[in-house]
Design a protein around this motif. Structure first.
Motif, PDB file in Angstrom:
ATOM      1  N   LEU A   2     -13.648  -9.915-101.241  1.00  0.00           N
ATOM      2  CA  LEU A   2     -13.055 -11.015-101.647  1.00  0.00           C
ATOM      3  C   LEU A   2     -11.596 -11.448-100.935  1.00  0.00           C
ATOM      4  CD1 LEU A   2     -13.025  -9.934-105.407  1.00  0.00           C
ATOM      5  CD2 LEU A   2     -14.281 -11.939-104.634  1.00  0.00           C
ATOM      6  N   PRO A   3     -11.144 -12.877-101.002  1.00  0.00           N
ATOM      7  CA  PRO A   3      -9.846 -13.156-100.486  1.00  0.00           C
ATOM      8  C   PRO A   3      -9.005 -12.455-101.440  1.00  0.00           C
ATOM      9  CG  PRO A   3     -11.598 -15.036-100.616  1.00  0.00           C
ATOM     10  CD  PRO A   3     -11.959 -13.847-101.392  1.00  0.00           C
ATOM     11  N   ALA A   4      -7.951 -12.394-100.840  1.00  0.00           N
ATOM     12  CA  ALA A   4      -6.573 -11.732-101.610  1.00  0.00           C
ATOM     13  C   ALA A   4      -6.191 -12.741-102.654  1.00  0.00           C
ATOM     14  CB  ALA A   4      -5.332 -11.468-100.519  1.00  0.00           C
ATOM     15  N   ALA A   5      -6.336 -13.808-102.594  1.00  0.00           N
ATOM     16  CA  ALA A   5      -6.159 -14.924-103.520  1.00  0.00           C
ATOM     17  C   ALA A   5      -6.740 -14.553-104.846  1.00  0.00           C
ATOM     18  CB  ALA A   5      -6.305 -16.146-103.068  1.00  0.00           C
ATOM     19  N   VAL A   6      -8.111 -13.985-104.777  1.00  0.00           N
ATOM     20  CA  VAL A   6      -8.720 -13.551-105.969  1.00  0.00           C
ATOM     21  C   VAL A   6      -8.248 -12.458-106.660  1.00  0.00           C
ATOM     22  CG1 VAL A   6     -10.870 -13.052-106.906  1.00  0.00           C
ATOM     23  CG2 VAL A   6     -10.702 -14.960-105.064  1.00  0.00           C
ATOM     24  N   LYS A   7      -7.477 -12.612-107.763  1.00  0.00           N
ATOM     25  CA  LYS A   7      -6.726 -11.487-108.446  1.00  0.00           C
ATOM     26  C   LYS A   7      -7.706 -11.001-109.241  1.00  0.00           C
ATOM     27  CE  LYS A   7      -2.909 -12.427-106.222  1.00  0.00           C
ATOM     28  NZ  LYS A   7      -2.631 -11.683-104.985  1.00  0.00           N
ATOM     29  N   GLY A  10     -16.477 -22.185 -98.942  1.00  0.00           N
ATOM     30  CA  GLY A  10     -16.239 -22.222-100.484  1.00  0.00           C
ATOM     31  C   GLY A  10     -17.379 -22.377-101.313  1.00  0.00           C
ATOM     32  N   ARG A  11     -18.639 -22.165-101.005  1.00  0.00           N
ATOM     33  CA  ARG A  11     -19.926 -22.064-101.713  1.00  0.00           C
ATOM     34  C   ARG A  11     -19.966 -20.885-102.400  1.00  0.00           C
ATOM     35  NH1 ARG A  11     -24.754 -23.460 -97.603  1.00  0.00           N
ATOM     36  NH2 ARG A  11     -25.780 -23.402 -99.740  1.00  0.00           N
ATOM     37  N   CYS A  12     -19.185 -19.798-102.298  1.00  0.00           N
ATOM     38  CA  CYS A  12     -19.031 -18.758-103.066  1.00  0.00           C
ATOM     39  C   CYS A  12     -17.645 -17.960-102.875  1.00  0.00           C
ATOM     40  CB  CYS A  12     -20.127 -17.482-102.599  1.00  0.00           C
ATOM     41  SG  CYS A  12     -20.060 -17.353-100.847  1.00  0.00           S
ATOM     42  N   ILE A  13     -17.346 -17.212-104.018  1.00  0.00           N
ATOM     43  CA  ILE A  13     -16.012 -16.550-104.115  1.00  0.00           C
ATOM     44  C   ILE A  13     -15.717 -15.395-103.171  1.00  0.00           C
ATOM     45  CG2 ILE A  13     -15.623 -17.418-106.278  1.00  0.00           C
ATOM     46  CD1 ILE A  13     -15.848 -14.502-107.168  1.00  0.00           C
ATOM     47  N   GLY A  14     -16.970 -14.838-102.767  1.00  0.00           N
ATOM     48  CA  GLY A  14     -16.864 -13.503-101.582  1.00  0.00           C
ATOM     49  C   GLY A  14     -18.335 -13.265-101.504  1.00  0.00           C
ATOM     50  N   TYR A  23      -8.235 -10.606 -96.869  1.00  0.00           N
ATOM     51  CA  TYR A  23      -9.423 -10.213 -97.704  1.00  0.00           C
ATOM     52  C   TYR A  23      -9.100  -8.728 -98.018  1.00  0.00           C
ATOM     53  CZ  TYR A  23     -11.729 -14.546 -96.476  1.00  0.00           C
ATOM     54  OH  TYR A  23     -12.113 -16.043 -96.256  1.00  0.00           O
ATOM     55  N   GLN A  24      -9.924  -8.497 -99.111  1.00  0.00           N
ATOM     56  CA  GLN A  24      -9.700  -7.277 -99.747  1.00  0.00           C
ATOM     57  C   GLN A  24     -11.273  -6.636-100.264  1.00  0.00           C
ATOM     58  OE1 GLN A  24      -7.568  -7.669-103.559  1.00  0.00           O
ATOM     59  NE2 GLN A  24      -8.265  -9.892-103.710  1.00  0.00           N
ATOM     60  N   MET A  25     -11.129  -5.351-100.725  1.00  0.00           N
ATOM     61  CA  MET A  25     -12.223  -4.771-101.553  1.00  0.00           C
ATOM     62  C   MET A  25     -11.631  -4.337-102.737  1.00  0.00           C
ATOM     63  SD  MET A  25     -15.096  -2.077-100.262  1.00  0.00           S
ATOM     64  CE  MET A  25     -13.951  -0.634 -99.546  1.00  0.00           C
ATOM     65  N   PRO A  26     -11.268  -4.888-103.682  1.00  0.00           N
ATOM     66  CA  PRO A  26     -10.553  -4.584-105.052  1.00  0.00           C
ATOM     67  C   PRO A  26     -11.482  -4.158-106.299  1.00  0.00           C
ATOM     68  CG  PRO A  26     -10.826  -6.844-105.239  1.00  0.00           C
ATOM     69  CD  PRO A  26     -11.483  -6.606-103.828  1.00  0.00           C
ATOM     70  N   LEU A  27     -12.847  -4.230-106.119  1.00  0.00           N
ATOM     71  CA  LEU A  27     -13.662  -3.868-107.368  1.00  0.00           C
ATOM     72  C   LEU A  27     -13.994  -2.408-107.097  1.00  0.00           C
ATOM     73  CD1 LEU A  27     -15.555  -7.196-108.034  1.00  0.00           C
ATOM     74  CD2 LEU A  27     -13.366  -6.623-108.982  1.00  0.00           C
ATOM     75  N   PRO A  28     -14.425  -1.818-108.210  1.00  0.00           N
ATOM     76  CA  PRO A  28     -15.201  -0.368-107.856  1.00  0.00           C
ATOM     77  C   PRO A  28     -16.532  -0.494-107.356  1.00  0.00           C
ATOM     78  CG  PRO A  28     -14.013  -0.673-110.386  1.00  0.00           C
ATOM     79  CD  PRO A  28     -14.049  -2.133-109.509  1.00  0.00           C
ATOM     80  N   ILE A  29     -16.655   0.581-106.409  1.00  0.00           N
ATOM     81  CA  ILE A  29     -17.803   0.442-105.745  1.00  0.00           C
ATOM     82  C   ILE A  29     -19.118   1.135-106.922  1.00  0.00           C
ATOM     83  CG2 ILE A  29     -19.138   1.944-104.018  1.00  0.00           C
ATOM     84  CD1 ILE A  29     -16.482   1.814-102.443  1.00  0.00           C
ATOM     85  N   GLN A  30     -20.190   0.565-106.408  1.00  0.00           N
ATOM     86  CA  GLN A  30     -21.256   0.642-107.750  1.00  0.00           C
ATOM     87  C   GLN A  30     -22.577   1.332-106.770  1.00  0.00           C
ATOM     88  OE1 GLN A  30     -21.033  -0.031-110.883  1.00  0.00           O
ATOM     89  NE2 GLN A  30     -19.005  -0.560-110.237  1.00  0.00           N
TER      90      GLN A  30
END
Length: 239
Positions: free
Chosen positions: A93-98, A146-150, A170-177
């Motif tokens: 995800l872009p860093a802008a997505v909190k 811009g067709r998707c958020i990540g 960009y970042q990987m902020p969500l828990p890995i599944q």
């Protein structure tokens, strides 16, 4: 001649070099197997959507294409054990997505590669919408348009992206599944064949002697927890 199916857009595991040849960790593994077998290799381009079909139809003898070893897939191909790698999935995800939890992107659209095993469970479990494309380049283009958020991807691929200045911001902020092992595969007809046991033996030895860990480093990949764990389990112990 050993025909090996692998991807050509999955840096640094399997990709095309500037001269058109196949490069990457999975290519190195394939070349190692062929060398021990005493034959030459022919690498055949596959993607997530057609790799199992190519194997089943006999267009390739062995598939080494970042395929997660799942029960559903074992109904159509035979995975060689031990597995040679492992990964889970998350979103780039872009860093802008909190967002730090999956619930925070529920209802949003993410881009993904067609045929990736995690597309369906990610939609079902987290309520995201998946916009799928044939390859990685298409997913990247769609995201930047811009067709998707990540990007919905495996965590190994995202780690490689994060080391590239191109993806600063960009970042990987969500828990890995669903951390799941990767398996190379042969046709079901080869399940009990000498070829199956030969490949299994080579992979076991590559775990035991640390070759797979060395190949990670050679391809600019930080040694993964899975390969460290497998090496420690299989290496020679002196009492």
């Amino acid at each position: 001649m050993l025909k090996i199916g692998t991807k050509d857009d999955y840096v640094p595991w399997s990709y095309r070099a500037a001269d058109g040849s196949f490069k990457g960790m999975e290519v190195d593994i394939g070349n190692k197997i062929a060398k021990v077998l005493g034959v030459k290799t022919e690498f055949v381009k596959v993607n997530s959507a057609n790799r199992f079909e190519f194997l089943a139809q006999g267009q390739i003898d062995l598939m080494i294409a970042s395929a997660s070893d799942t029960a559903e897939r074992r109904k159509i191909v035979t995975f060689v054990h031990p597995n040679y790698y492992s990964s889970g999935y998350t979103v780039f995800l872009p860093a802008a997505v909190k967002a730090t939890q999956w619930s925070q992107i529920s209802g949003q659209t993410v881009c993904a590669v067609q045929g990736a095993w995690y597309n369906k469970p990610a939609q079902e479990e987290f309520g995201i919408k998946v916009l799928a494309f044939p390859g990685t380049a298409e997913t990247e283009a769609a995201m930047t348009q811009g067709r998707c958020i990540g990007l919905l991807e495996d965590d190994n691929q995202i780690n490689v992206r994060l080391s590239d200045p191109k993806w600063a911001g960009y970042q990987m902020p969500l828990p890995i599944q669903a951390d799941t092992p990767w398996g190379m595969a042969v046709r079901q007809a080869d399940q009990s064949s000498p070829f199956y046991y030969f490949v299994a033996g080579v992979i076991s030895e590559m775990h035991r002697d640390g070759t797979l860990l060395d190949l990670e480093k050679a391809n600019g990949i930080k040694n993964s927890a899975f390969l460290i764990r497998m090496h420690d389990a299989l290496k020679d112990h002196i009492d």
